[in-house]
Design a protein around this motif. Structure first.
Motif, PDB file in Angstrom:
ATOM      1  N   TRP A 188      35.958  38.643  26.883  1.00  0.00           N
ATOM      2  CA  TRP A 188      35.492  37.492  27.658  1.00  0.00           C
ATOM      3  C   TRP A 188      34.854  37.993  28.936  1.00  0.00           C
ATOM      4  O   TRP A 188      34.981  39.147  29.298  1.00  0.00           O
ATOM      5  CB  TRP A 188      36.588  36.492  27.957  1.00  0.00           C
ATOM      6  N   GLN A 189      34.156  37.110  29.595  1.00  0.00           N
ATOM      7  CA  GLN A 189      33.438  37.471  30.826  1.00  0.00           C
ATOM      8  C   GLN A 189      34.167  36.902  32.037  1.00  0.00           C
ATOM      9  O   GLN A 189      33.624  36.092  32.783  1.00  0.00           O
ATOM     10  CB  GLN A 189      31.997  36.948  30.763  1.00  0.00           C
ATOM     11  N   ILE A 190      35.394  37.331  32.230  1.00  0.00           N
ATOM     12  CA  ILE A 190      36.182  36.880  33.373  1.00  0.00           C
ATOM     13  C   ILE A 190      36.764  38.096  34.084  1.00  0.00           C
ATOM     14  O   ILE A 190      36.865  39.176  33.500  1.00  0.00           O
ATOM     15  CB  ILE A 190      37.317  35.918  32.958  1.00  0.00           C
ATOM     16  N   SER A 191      37.130  37.896  35.337  1.00  0.00           N
ATOM     17  CA  SER A 191      37.802  38.960  36.074  1.00  0.00           C
ATOM     18  C   SER A 191      38.640  38.343  37.189  1.00  0.00           C
ATOM     19  O   SER A 191      38.518  37.155  37.495  1.00  0.00           O
ATOM     20  CB  SER A 191      36.798  39.964  36.642  1.00  0.00           C
ATOM     21  N   ALA A 192      39.471  39.174  37.780  1.00  0.00           N
ATOM     22  CA  ALA A 192      40.368  38.721  38.835  1.00  0.00           C
ATOM     23  C   ALA A 192      39.633  38.598  40.162  1.00  0.00           C
ATOM     24  O   ALA A 192      38.653  39.298  40.416  1.00  0.00           O
ATOM     25  CB  ALA A 192      41.529  39.702  38.969  1.00  0.00           C
ATOM     26  N   SER A 193      40.126  37.712  40.988  1.00  0.00           N
ATOM     27  CA  SER A 193      39.660  37.618  42.371  1.00  0.00           C
ATOM     28  C   SER A 193      40.862  37.254  43.233  1.00  0.00           C
ATOM     29  O   SER A 193      41.820  36.653  42.763  1.00  0.00           O
ATOM     30  CB  SER A 193      38.529  36.603  42.529  1.00  0.00           C
ATOM     31  N   ILE A 194      40.796  37.647  44.483  1.00  0.00           N
ATOM     32  CA  ILE A 194      41.904  37.456  45.417  1.00  0.00           C
ATOM     33  C   ILE A 194      41.553  36.331  46.385  1.00  0.00           C
ATOM     34  O   ILE A 194      40.485  36.353  47.006  1.00  0.00           O
ATOM     35  CB  ILE A 194      42.186  38.743  46.225  1.00  0.00           C
ATOM     36  N   LYS A 195      42.452  35.362  46.523  1.00  0.00           N
ATOM     37  CA  LYS A 195      42.243  34.255  47.453  1.00  0.00           C
ATOM     38  C   LYS A 195      42.680  34.661  48.865  1.00  0.00           C
ATOM     39  O   LYS A 195      43.368  35.666  49.059  1.00  0.00           O
ATOM     40  CB  LYS A 195      43.024  33.025  46.991  1.00  0.00           C
ATOM     41  N   ALA A 211      47.250  40.392  33.969  1.00  0.00           N
ATOM     42  CA  ALA A 211      48.529  41.046  34.275  1.00  0.00           C
ATOM     43  C   ALA A 211      48.881  40.950  35.754  1.00  0.00           C
ATOM     44  O   ALA A 211      50.052  40.963  36.117  1.00  0.00           O
ATOM     45  CB  ALA A 211      48.485  42.511  33.843  1.00  0.00           C
ATOM     46  N   CYS A 212      47.904  40.829  36.607  1.00  0.00           N
ATOM     47  CA  CYS A 212      48.120  40.776  38.049  1.00  0.00           C
ATOM     48  C   CYS A 212      48.533  39.392  38.545  1.00  0.00           C
ATOM     49  O   CYS A 212      49.014  39.257  39.669  1.00  0.00           O
ATOM     50  CB  CYS A 212      46.854  41.220  38.778  1.00  0.00           C
ATOM     51  N   VAL A 213      48.370  38.362  37.742  1.00  0.00           N
ATOM     52  CA  VAL A 213      48.590  36.990  38.200  1.00  0.00           C
ATOM     53  C   VAL A 213      50.067  36.664  38.416  1.00  0.00           C
ATOM     54  O   VAL A 213      50.470  36.255  39.501  1.00  0.00           O
ATOM     55  CB  VAL A 213      47.951  35.974  37.228  1.00  0.00           C
ATOM     56  N   SER A 214      50.880  36.830  37.405  1.00  0.00           N
ATOM     57  CA  SER A 214      52.274  36.387  37.522  1.00  0.00           C
ATOM     58  C   SER A 214      53.106  37.184  38.527  1.00  0.00           C
ATOM     59  O   SER A 214      53.980  36.603  39.167  1.00  0.00           O
ATOM     60  CB  SER A 214      52.956  36.346  36.157  1.00  0.00           C
ATOM     61  N   PRO A 215      52.885  38.487  38.735  1.00  0.00           N
ATOM     62  CA  PRO A 215      53.701  39.177  39.736  1.00  0.00           C
ATOM     63  C   PRO A 215      53.334  38.863  41.186  1.00  0.00           C
ATOM     64  O   PRO A 215      54.073  39.202  42.090  1.00  0.00           O
ATOM     65  CB  PRO A 215      53.498  40.659  39.440  1.00  0.00           C
ATOM     66  N   CYS A 216      52.216  38.211  41.418  1.00  0.00           N
ATOM     67  CA  CYS A 216      51.781  37.912  42.784  1.00  0.00           C
ATOM     68  C   CYS A 216      52.714  36.873  43.404  1.00  0.00           C
ATOM     69  O   CYS A 216      52.793  35.737  42.922  1.00  0.00           O
ATOM     70  CB  CYS A 216      50.347  37.397  42.799  1.00  0.00           C
ATOM     71  N   PRO A 217      53.422  37.237  44.494  1.00  0.00           N
ATOM     72  CA  PRO A 217      54.382  36.306  45.081  1.00  0.00           C
ATOM     73  C   PRO A 217      53.750  35.121  45.806  1.00  0.00           C
ATOM     74  O   PRO A 217      54.425  34.134  46.076  1.00  0.00           O
ATOM     75  CB  PRO A 217      55.175  37.182  46.062  1.00  0.00           C
ATOM     76  N   SER A 218      52.463  35.197  46.113  1.00  0.00           N
ATOM     77  CA  SER A 218      51.818  34.100  46.854  1.00  0.00           C
ATOM     78  C   SER A 218      50.785  33.342  46.024  1.00  0.00           C
ATOM     79  O   SER A 218      50.007  32.569  46.570  1.00  0.00           O
ATOM     80  CB  SER A 218      51.186  34.635  48.132  1.00  0.00           C
ATOM     81  N   ASP A 219      50.769  33.583  44.710  1.00  0.00           N
ATOM     82  CA  ASP A 219      49.835  32.883  43.836  1.00  0.00           C
ATOM     83  C   ASP A 219      48.398  33.034  44.331  1.00  0.00           C
ATOM     84  O   ASP A 219      47.634  32.066  44.396  1.00  0.00           O
ATOM     85  CB  ASP A 219      50.233  31.408  43.699  1.00  0.00           C
ATOM     86  N   SER A 220      48.041  34.267  44.703  1.00  0.00           N
ATOM     87  CA  SER A 220      46.747  34.539  45.335  1.00  0.00           C
ATOM     88  C   SER A 220      45.678  35.033  44.388  1.00  0.00           C
ATOM     89  O   SER A 220      44.560  35.288  44.806  1.00  0.00           O
ATOM     90  CB  SER A 220      46.920  35.602  46.429  1.00  0.00           C
ATOM     91  N   ILE A 221      46.003  35.196  43.132  1.00  0.00           N
ATOM     92  CA  ILE A 221      45.032  35.785  42.208  1.00  0.00           C
ATOM     93  C   ILE A 221      44.584  34.757  41.190  1.00  0.00           C
ATOM     94  O   ILE A 221      45.413  34.072  40.578  1.00  0.00           O
ATOM     95  CB  ILE A 221      45.604  37.030  41.518  1.00  0.00           C
ATOM     96  N   THR A 222      43.291  34.664  41.012  1.00  0.00           N
ATOM     97  CA  THR A 222      42.734  33.800  39.982  1.00  0.00           C
ATOM     98  C   THR A 222      41.922  34.646  39.026  1.00  0.00           C
ATOM     99  O   THR A 222      41.382  35.692  39.386  1.00  0.00           O
ATOM    100  CB  THR A 222      41.820  32.695  40.586  1.00  0.00           C
ATOM    101  N   ILE A 223      41.874  34.205  37.795  1.00  0.00           N
ATOM    102  CA  ILE A 223      41.066  34.865  36.773  1.00  0.00           C
ATOM    103  C   ILE A 223      40.001  33.856  36.353  1.00  0.00           C
ATOM    104  O   ILE A 223      40.324  32.765  35.880  1.00  0.00           O
ATOM    105  CB  ILE A 223      41.915  35.261  35.540  1.00  0.00           C
ATOM    106  N   SER A 224      38.752  34.212  36.567  1.00  0.00           N
ATOM    107  CA  SER A 224      37.672  33.286  36.244  1.00  0.00           C
ATOM    108  C   SER A 224      36.374  34.059  36.059  1.00  0.00           C
ATOM    109  O   SER A 224      36.317  35.268  36.262  1.00  0.00           O
ATOM    110  CB  SER A 224      37.519  32.258  37.362  1.00  0.00           C
ATOM    111  N   LYS A 225      35.334  33.321  35.670  1.00  0.00           N
ATOM    112  CA  LYS A 225      34.018  33.920  35.537  1.00  0.00           C
ATOM    113  C   LYS A 225      33.479  34.238  36.922  1.00  0.00           C
ATOM    114  O   LYS A 225      33.602  33.419  37.835  1.00  0.00           O
ATOM    115  CB  LYS A 225      33.056  32.959  34.830  1.00  0.00           C
ATOM    116  N   PRO A 226      32.891  35.427  37.083  1.00  0.00           N
ATOM    117  CA  PRO A 226      32.300  35.756  38.393  1.00  0.00           C
ATOM    118  C   PRO A 226      31.161  34.801  38.717  1.00  0.00           C
ATOM    119  O   PRO A 226      30.474  34.316  37.837  1.00  0.00           O
ATOM    120  CB  PRO A 226      31.771  37.184  38.199  1.00  0.00           C
ATOM    121  N   ASP A 227      30.997  34.555  40.000  1.00  0.00           N
ATOM    122  CA  ASP A 227      29.915  33.637  40.447  1.00  0.00           C
ATOM    123  C   ASP A 227      28.562  34.242  40.258  1.00  0.00           C
ATOM    124  O   ASP A 227      28.288  35.350  40.265  1.00  0.00           O
ATOM    125  CB  ASP A 227      30.104  33.271  41.918  1.00  0.00           C
TER     126      ASP A 227
END
Length: 161
Positions: A91-98, A145-161
């Motif tokens: 798929w064409q998605i990746s992580a980003s940090i809020k 894999a990075c989403v659930s361990p993040c204690p502040s719910d700061s990571i999203t996985i989506s299509k890059p802009d």
């Protein structure tokens, strides 16, 4: 007729693009909701149980508890012509940090980096500050894999802009 009425009619009959993440290897040239029968076979086949029944009963990915291992069991279970394993990437998605990342509050946290097998997340050192995360989108598989361990719910996985 006025332009605003015509625009309203066009919006009424046009398909809305969804921000929902579908399973990996879905053919990008199909309209997923036109072909998926909502049989739940991909949901039952998912080894990490990240494929959930979403709006309208269609399968969607939720990374809140686990990651995609790209096991292809969803592809194998599906009897419809939805998937395309010939794609270069699943798929064409990746992580980003809020902005609510703990590092922005001066808290030393690298839980996302520790969870990333692809080493797509690194931390940049800066004098007088805690290291800040940086994502190499070329290395990121969008596995989540990075989403659930993040204690502040700061990571999203989506299509890059």
């Amino acid at each position: 007729m006025s332009d605003s009425i015509n625009q309203g009619r066009r919006n009424l009959f046009s398909r809305r693009k969804s921000n929902v993440q579908r399973p990996p290897w879905v053919n990008p040239y199909i309209e997923f909701t036109d072909i998926c029968t909502r049989c739940d076979k991909c949901i039952k086949a998912c080894e990490t149980q990240i494929i959930k029944r979403g709006d309208g009963g269609f399968p969607e990915i939720r990374f809140s508890e686990a990651e995609c291992t790209f096991c292809q069991q969803c592809v194998t279970a599906c009897e419809e012509p939805i998937f395309d394993l010939q794609q270069a990437a699943p798929w064409q998605i990746s992580a980003s940090i809020k902005d609510n990342c703990l590092t922005n509050s001066g808290v030393w946290c690298q839980s996302c980096k520790d969870a990333c097998d692809e080493r797509a997340i690194s931390f940049v050192m800066a004098v007088g500050q805690v290291p800040k995360p940086a994502i190499n989108t070329d290395a990121c598989t969008g596995c989540g894999a990075c989403v659930s361990p993040c204690p502040s719910d700061s990571i999203t996985i989506s299509k890059p802009d």
